[in-house]
Design a protein around this motif. Structure first.
Motif, PDB file in Angstrom:
ATOM      1  N   THR A 164     126.347 -89.011 -75.137  1.00 33.06           N
ATOM      2  CA  THR A 164     125.280 -89.374 -74.584  1.00 33.06           C
ATOM      3  C   THR A 164     124.834 -88.629 -73.419  1.00 33.06           C
ATOM      4  N   ASP A 165     123.724 -89.027 -72.760  1.00 34.56           N
ATOM      5  CA  ASP A 165     123.021 -88.566 -71.644  1.00 34.56           C
ATOM      6  C   ASP A 165     123.876 -88.174 -70.525  1.00 34.56           C
ATOM      7  N   GLU A 166     125.052 -89.380 -70.371  1.00 33.19           N
ATOM      8  CA  GLU A 166     125.896 -89.617 -69.303  1.00 33.19           C
ATOM      9  C   GLU A 166     126.964 -88.657 -69.743  1.00 33.19           C
ATOM     10  N   ASP A 167     127.453 -88.285 -70.742  1.00 36.56           N
ATOM     11  CA  ASP A 167     128.282 -87.201 -70.855  1.00 36.56           C
ATOM     12  C   ASP A 167     127.922 -85.836 -70.466  1.00 36.56           C
ATOM     13  N   ARG A 168     126.531 -85.706 -70.895  1.00 38.31           N
ATOM     14  CA  ARG A 168     125.986 -84.374 -70.476  1.00 38.31           C
ATOM     15  C   ARG A 168     125.924 -84.301 -68.954  1.00 38.31           C
ATOM     16  N   ALA A 169     125.694 -85.310 -68.391  1.00 35.17           N
ATOM     17  CA  ALA A 169     125.292 -85.165 -66.746  1.00 35.17           C
ATOM     18  C   ALA A 169     127.156 -84.833 -66.273  1.00 35.17           C
ATOM     19  N   VAL A 170     127.896 -85.164 -66.833  1.00 37.93           N
ATOM     20  CA  VAL A 170     129.315 -84.907 -66.491  1.00 37.93           C
ATOM     21  C   VAL A 170     129.369 -83.506 -66.458  1.00 37.93           C
ATOM     22  N   LEU A 171     129.079 -82.831 -67.856  1.00 35.00           N
ATOM     23  CA  LEU A 171     129.080 -81.611 -67.855  1.00 35.00           C
ATOM     24  C   LEU A 171     128.505 -80.688 -66.932  1.00 35.00           C
ATOM     25  N   GLY A 172     127.172 -81.358 -66.748  1.00 32.72           N
ATOM     26  CA  GLY A 172     126.231 -80.817 -65.685  1.00 32.72           C
ATOM     27  C   GLY A 172     126.747 -80.622 -64.430  1.00 32.72           C
ATOM     28  N   GLU A 173     127.891 -81.608 -64.013  1.00 33.25           N
ATOM     29  CA  GLU A 173     128.386 -81.653 -62.596  1.00 33.25           C
ATOM     30  C   GLU A 173     129.408 -80.534 -62.644  1.00 33.25           C
ATOM     31  N   LEU A 174     130.151 -80.150 -63.972  1.00 28.83           N
ATOM     32  CA  LEU A 174     131.182 -79.068 -63.906  1.00 28.83           C
ATOM     33  C   LEU A 174     130.565 -77.863 -63.699  1.00 28.83           C
ATOM     34  N   LEU A 230     134.130 -78.530 -74.188  1.00 26.67           N
ATOM     35  CA  LEU A 230     133.571 -79.473 -74.228  1.00 26.67           C
ATOM     36  C   LEU A 230     132.055 -79.111 -74.280  1.00 26.67           C
ATOM     37  N   GLY A 231     131.759 -78.311 -73.367  1.00 31.46           N
ATOM     38  CA  GLY A 231     130.168 -77.974 -73.389  1.00 31.46           C
ATOM     39  C   GLY A 231     129.712 -77.301 -74.528  1.00 31.46           C
ATOM     40  N   PHE A 232     130.503 -76.551 -75.343  1.00 30.46           N
ATOM     41  CA  PHE A 232     130.248 -75.970 -76.608  1.00 30.46           C
ATOM     42  C   PHE A 232     129.999 -77.039 -77.643  1.00 30.46           C
ATOM     43  N   ARG A 233     130.991 -78.208 -77.570  1.00 29.68           N
ATOM     44  CA  ARG A 233     130.863 -79.480 -78.521  1.00 29.68           C
ATOM     45  C   ARG A 233     129.476 -80.287 -78.187  1.00 29.68           C
ATOM     46  N   LEU A 234     129.166 -80.432 -76.915  1.00 32.77           N
ATOM     47  CA  LEU A 234     128.086 -81.150 -76.658  1.00 32.77           C
ATOM     48  C   LEU A 234     126.791 -80.464 -76.967  1.00 32.77           C
ATOM     49  N   GLY A 235     126.823 -78.995 -77.005  1.00 30.23           N
ATOM     50  CA  GLY A 235     125.519 -78.461 -77.256  1.00 30.23           C
ATOM     51  C   GLY A 235     124.822 -78.391 -78.343  1.00 30.23           C
ATOM     52  N   THR A 236     123.443 -78.174 -78.479  1.00 27.87           N
ATOM     53  CA  THR A 236     123.096 -78.044 -79.724  1.00 27.87           C
ATOM     54  C   THR A 236     122.082 -76.606 -79.692  1.00 27.87           C
ATOM     55  N   LEU A 237     122.112 -76.011 -80.843  1.00 30.54           N
ATOM     56  CA  LEU A 237     121.630 -74.633 -81.048  1.00 30.54           C
ATOM     57  C   LEU A 237     120.186 -74.786 -80.835  1.00 30.54           C
ATOM     58  N   VAL A 238     119.592 -73.919 -79.978  1.00 26.07           N
ATOM     59  CA  VAL A 238     118.075 -73.870 -79.499  1.00 26.07           C
ATOM     60  C   VAL A 238     117.489 -72.395 -79.634  1.00 26.07           C
ATOM     61  N   ASP A 239     116.326 -72.337 -79.543  1.00 24.11           N
ATOM     62  CA  ASP A 239     115.431 -71.088 -79.427  1.00 24.11           C
ATOM     63  C   ASP A 239     115.432 -70.811 -78.065  1.00 24.11           C
ATOM     64  N   MET A 240     116.010 -70.055 -77.299  1.00 21.49           N
ATOM     65  CA  MET A 240     116.026 -69.295 -76.049  1.00 21.49           C
ATOM     66  C   MET A 240     115.319 -68.123 -75.982  1.00 21.49           C
ATOM     67  N   SER A 241     114.621 -67.594 -76.968  1.00 20.31           N
ATOM     68  CA  SER A 241     113.854 -66.443 -76.820  1.00 20.31           C
ATOM     69  C   SER A 241     112.839 -66.454 -75.512  1.00 20.31           C
ATOM     70  N   VAL A 242     112.727 -65.053 -75.267  1.00 23.45           N
ATOM     71  CA  VAL A 242     111.962 -64.711 -74.033  1.00 23.45           C
ATOM     72  C   VAL A 242     110.478 -64.066 -74.560  1.00 23.45           C
ATOM     73  N   ASP A 243     109.460 -64.862 -74.053  1.00 22.28           N
ATOM     74  CA  ASP A 243     108.164 -64.049 -74.324  1.00 22.28           C
ATOM     75  C   ASP A 243     107.806 -63.934 -75.928  1.00 22.28           C
ATOM     76  N   GLY A 244     108.690 -64.571 -76.583  1.00 20.95           N
ATOM     77  CA  GLY A 244     108.552 -64.373 -78.126  1.00 20.95           C
ATOM     78  C   GLY A 244     108.924 -63.307 -78.759  1.00 20.95           C
ATOM     79  N   THR A 245     109.241 -62.294 -77.898  1.00 24.28           N
ATOM     80  CA  THR A 245     109.894 -61.130 -78.577  1.00 24.28           C
ATOM     81  C   THR A 245     111.314 -60.865 -78.451  1.00 24.28           C
ATOM     82  N   LEU A 246     112.086 -61.090 -77.179  1.00 26.73           N
ATOM     83  CA  LEU A 246     113.253 -60.927 -77.162  1.00 26.73           C
ATOM     84  C   LEU A 246     114.092 -62.302 -77.849  1.00 26.73           C
ATOM     85  N   ARG A 247     114.859 -62.157 -79.114  1.00 21.75           N
ATOM     86  CA  ARG A 247     115.137 -63.316 -79.678  1.00 21.75           C
ATOM     87  C   ARG A 247     116.492 -63.701 -79.264  1.00 21.75           C
TER      88      ARG A 247
END
Ligand SMILES: CC(C)(COP(=O)(O)OP(=O)(O)OC[C@H]1O[C@@H](n2cnc3c(N)ncnc32)[C@H](O)[C@@H]1OP(=O)(O)O)[C@@H](O)C(=O)NCCC(=O)NCCS
Length: 277
Positions: free
Chosen positions: A19-29, A61-78
């Motif tokens: 849940t978002d609450e779980d993610r907030a706990v990770l955010g605190e860490l 736990l942070g890896f279990r909670l996470g979702t794979l996302v596109d973190m590319s910079v300026d569309g060129t550095l992938r």
């Protein structure tokens, strides 16, 4: 409930959705790690280091909670990674020099004012890097590694992490240590203050270190990693491989050797440049 208990409860659950609450706990860490108020390991008044195992649990736990996302910079550095572990949002107020050219500092680690990161270098999650430390080009500060004040991590020095292969204790480098070029310090090794690792020294849990000054052999033991004594000067060496086969084949094994303890000559050879900080 204290952060530690909330992390431990979440890490122990076998849920696959969070849940978002779980993610907030990770955010605190992560915030506590960024501030340095929570550490993967801490030095007690008695000089002994104690591992906070729940911090590593929280990072996993942070890896279990996470979702794979596109973190590319300026569309060129992938870049593609778990959304829970972006790069750390440093600002000028942090007073850390991150020299342009391709270094990365992950969220969830402490980097003190006065630290210099030369490119390219990588500081992984859970790491703690104290004031005035220089992280030179091609250096790695692995997950949960604890690096003291005024440490010089020379070019291509590698400080291993605890996430994979799985390790219980992080690597610890105490204050005023000089880690020479191309060194590798792995598997929960503790390098005590003011030691010097000559260029090319490799230390692991399985590495015996021969101390010519004290006439001892330093080894890891049950539940504790290899420990390099304060002020030791360690250089890469070799010893005869176990007879009879090793001798008949004229083989030798790599082995680090403590040739001396720090003196005025060592101080001169390892002096830091204040102007750089
Ligand atoms: C360890 C170091 C600092 C030398 O320290 P020092 O106190 O001046 O050492 P000394 O010259 O007194 O040497 C003591 C003994 O160790 C030996 N020794 C020193 N450095 C050695 C090395 N790197 N490899 C093998 N033996 C070495 C010396 O030959 C001497 O032995 P001897 O008396 O039998 O001849 C230096 O070797 C070193 O590695 N510097 C770091 C270089 C580096 O990585 N720079 C960063 C670039 S980004």
């Amino acid at each position: 409930m204290p952060l530690r208990e909330r992390i431990e409860a979440l890490a122990a659950s076998d849920r696959s959705t969070f849940t978002d609450e779980d993610r907030a706990v990770l955010g605190e860490l992560k915030e506590a790690l960024n501030r340095g108020s929570v550490r993967a390991a801490e030095r007690g008044q008695d000089g002994q280091w104690r591992v906070n195992a729940w911090v590593k649990q929280g990072i996993l736990l942070g890896f279990r909670l996470g979702t794979l996302v596109d973190m590319s910079v300026d569309g060129t550095l992938r870049f593609f990674d778990k959304d829970t572990w972006p790069t750390r949002a440093l600002t000028l107020e942090d007073r850390v020099r991150v020299v342009p050219g391709g270094s990365s500092i992950r969220d969830g680690c402490f980097v003190a004012p006065g630290v210099v990161c030369m490119p390219p270098s990588y500081v992984n999650v859970g790491a703690y890097v104290d004031e005035g430390t220089m992280i030179d080009s091609h250096a790695l500060v692995g997950s949960c590694a604890q690096i003291g004040r005024r440490v010089h991590l020379s070019a291509a020095a590698q400080v291993g992490g605890v996430l994979e292969p799985i390790g219980a204790a992080p690597v610890i480098i105490e204050d005023d240590v000089m880690v020479g070029g191309g060194c590798g310090v792995y598997e929960g090794t503790l390098v005590r203050e003011r030691s010097v690792l000559a260029a090319g020294t490799i230390l692991t849990r399985s590495t015996p270190v021969y101390d010519l000054v004290r006439g001892e052999i330093h080894r890891s033991g049950p539940g504790r990693g290899l420990e390099i004594p304060a002020g030791a000067v360690v250089v890469p060496g070799a010893r005869a491989a176990t007879p009879p086969t090793g001798m008949s084949w004229a083989l030798s094994l790599y082995t680090p050797i403590i040739v001396k303890y720090r003196d005025a000559k060592t101080d001169a050879a390892t002096a830091l440049e204040e102007a750089l900080r």
